[in-house]
Design an enzyme around this catalytic site. Structure first.
Site, PDB file in Angstrom:
ATOM      1  N   ASP A  61       0.810  -1.222   0.000  1.00  0.00           N
ATOM      2  CA  ASP A  61       0.000   0.000   0.000  1.00  0.00           C
ATOM      3  C   ASP A  61       0.842   1.270   0.000  1.00  0.00           C
ATOM      4  O   ASP A  61       2.064   1.220   0.187  1.00  0.00           O
ATOM      5  CB  ASP A  61      -0.964  -0.008   1.199  1.00  0.00           C
ATOM      6  N   GLU A 120      -9.666  -1.597   4.886  1.00  0.00           N
ATOM      7  CA  GLU A 120     -10.415  -1.198   6.081  1.00  0.00           C
ATOM      8  C   GLU A 120     -11.778  -1.890   6.140  1.00  0.00           C
ATOM      9  O   GLU A 120     -12.399  -2.128   5.091  1.00  0.00           O
ATOM     10  CB  GLU A 120     -10.646   0.319   6.031  1.00  0.00           C
ATOM     11  N   HIS A 177      -7.495  -4.460   9.936  1.00  0.00           N
ATOM     12  CA  HIS A 177      -7.164  -4.320   8.516  1.00  0.00           C
ATOM     13  C   HIS A 177      -5.861  -5.047   8.186  1.00  0.00           C
ATOM     14  O   HIS A 177      -5.015  -5.243   9.044  1.00  0.00           O
ATOM     15  CB  HIS A 177      -7.118  -2.849   8.064  1.00  0.00           C
ATOM     16  N   ASN A 200      -7.772  -2.261  13.853  1.00  0.00           N
ATOM     17  CA  ASN A 200      -9.182  -2.533  13.537  1.00  0.00           C
ATOM     18  C   ASN A 200      -9.328  -3.776  12.652  1.00  0.00           C
ATOM     19  O   ASN A 200     -10.371  -3.999  12.051  1.00  0.00           O
ATOM     20  CB  ASN A 200      -9.818  -1.314  12.844  1.00  0.00           C
TER      21      ASN A 200
HETATM   22  C1  GLP Z   1      -0.635  -0.145   8.580  1.00  0.00           C
HETATM   23  C2  GLP Z   1      -0.222  -0.597   7.172  1.00  0.00           C
HETATM   24  C3  GLP Z   1      -0.039  -2.074   7.115  1.00  0.00           C
HETATM   25  C4  GLP Z   1       0.613  -2.509   8.410  1.00  0.00           C
HETATM   26  C5  GLP Z   1      -0.424  -2.399   9.526  1.00  0.00           C
HETATM   27  C6  GLP Z   1       0.143  -2.610  10.917  1.00  0.00           C
HETATM   28  O1  GLP Z   1      -1.621   0.818   8.572  1.00  0.00           O
HETATM   29  N1  GLP Z   1      -1.085  -0.199   6.128  1.00  0.00           N
HETATM   30  O2  GLP Z   1       0.738  -2.420   5.983  1.00  0.00           O
HETATM   31  O3  GLP Z   1       1.022  -3.845   8.298  1.00  0.00           O
HETATM   32  O4  GLP Z   1      -1.113  -1.182   9.428  1.00  0.00           O
HETATM   33  O5  GLP Z   1       0.975  -1.539  11.287  1.00  0.00           O
HETATM   34  P1  GLP Z   1       1.999  -1.608  12.490  1.00  0.00           P
HETATM   35  O6  GLP Z   1       2.941  -2.712  12.184  1.00  0.00           O
HETATM   36  O7  GLP Z   1       2.688  -0.264  12.513  1.00  0.00           O
HETATM   37  O8  GLP Z   1       1.212  -1.875  13.716  1.00  0.00           O
END
Ligand code: GLP
Length: 258
Positions: A82, A158, A153, A151
């Site tokens: 992303d 989302e 995702h 959440n």
């Molecule tokens: C983010 C990204 C994801 C990531 C996830 C967890 O928003 N879009 O690619 O894996 O959420 O993030 P984190 O590892 O900082 O908790």
């Protein structure tokens, strides 16, 4: 159809030892891939969960014999999950920048081998189509790494989110923008409101998936994920439709199951 979920669960009390186990696995897979005719691209996640993994991976790979490392670098091909809409590649909050800082530069691999959606495209919807076409030309994802959003995702898929969702522009929820505001000086107003993400469809089409969940803050969502049936309210639950999901968790994230 749902499969045994996860295909393989690895729990390690300490995050540091979990990371080493994950990197052991990645290193072995990378070695095998050196001898594949044309391995499918890697699917890369960004975020805080992945940072120590990439750090340890870089250290290990830089210890490889020169010949093998050269082969790995030449054959490298990865697609990021992303990107924020509106952020330029030289913006240090973009995922393009993240992946270059964490992998491309320390491994000395050409930036062109790391595909990322163009967040600065004048037509983000068109950018999604071209990113998806590029991924299809390369045959889809081989090994997909995923973090888990607070959440539920994965990527920026989302809730609510259908399992047939494909690469597209999404509006980011307040929860997600808050979760990621640390990179924007904790200023919610500065966090982009939309992003481009690969969809659940592309994720489910990968050959194998590694979902990595660390820290107490993820314990609630991990609990929900493990006890729910696949549903659009918890995008990560669609992973139960994939037959090869490796779930890697540390003690704090797994606290409700110990
Ligand atoms: C983010 C990204 C994801 C990531 C996830 C967890 O928003 N879009 O690619 O894996 O959420 O993030 P984190 O590892 O900082 O908790």
């Amino acid at each position: 159809m749902s499969y045994k979920f996860p295909f393989k669960l690895t729990v390690s009390e300490k995050t540091e030892s979990l990371i080493e186990l994950i990197v052991d696995y990645i290193e072995k897979s990378f070695y095998q891939r050196l001898y594949f005719d044309s391995p499918k691209p890697l699917g890369l996640a960004t975020g805080r969960t992945m940072t120590p993994i990439y750090k340890s991976l870089v250290k290990r790979l830089n210890l490889w014999p020169q010949e093998d490392l050269k082969l790995l670098k030449e054959g490298w091909c990865s697609f990021n999950l992303d990107e924020y809409v509106g952020l330029d590649t030289n913006d240090n909050r973009s995922f393009w920048y993240y992946i270059h800082e964490n992998l491309s530069i320390p491994l000395g691999i050409q930036s062109g081998k790391f595909f990322t959606p163009n967040g600065k495209s004048s037509d983000p919807n068109l950018e999604c189509n071209s990113y998806l076409s590029k991924l299809k030309i390369y045959g889809g994802i081989g090994i997909q790494f995923l973090g888990l959003g607070a959440n539920g995702h994965v990527g920026f898929n989302e809730p609510p989110c259908d399992y047939k969702s494909s690469c597209r522009v999404v509006s980011l929820s307040d929860t997600t923008r808050k979760q990621n505001s640390f990179a924007f000086g904790d200023d919610l107003k500065k966090v982009p409101e939309s992003a481009i993400t690969l969809g659940i469809d592309e994720i489910l089409n990968s050959e194998e998936i590694h979902l990595i969940v660390t820290g107490d803050m993820k314990s609630n969502i991990l609990r929900k994920l493990l006890i729910s049936s696949p549903s659009e309210n918890l995008p990560a639950s669609w992973l139960k439709l994939h037959k090869k999901v490796f779930l890697w968790v540390d003690g704090p994230a797994y606290k409700y199951f110990k």
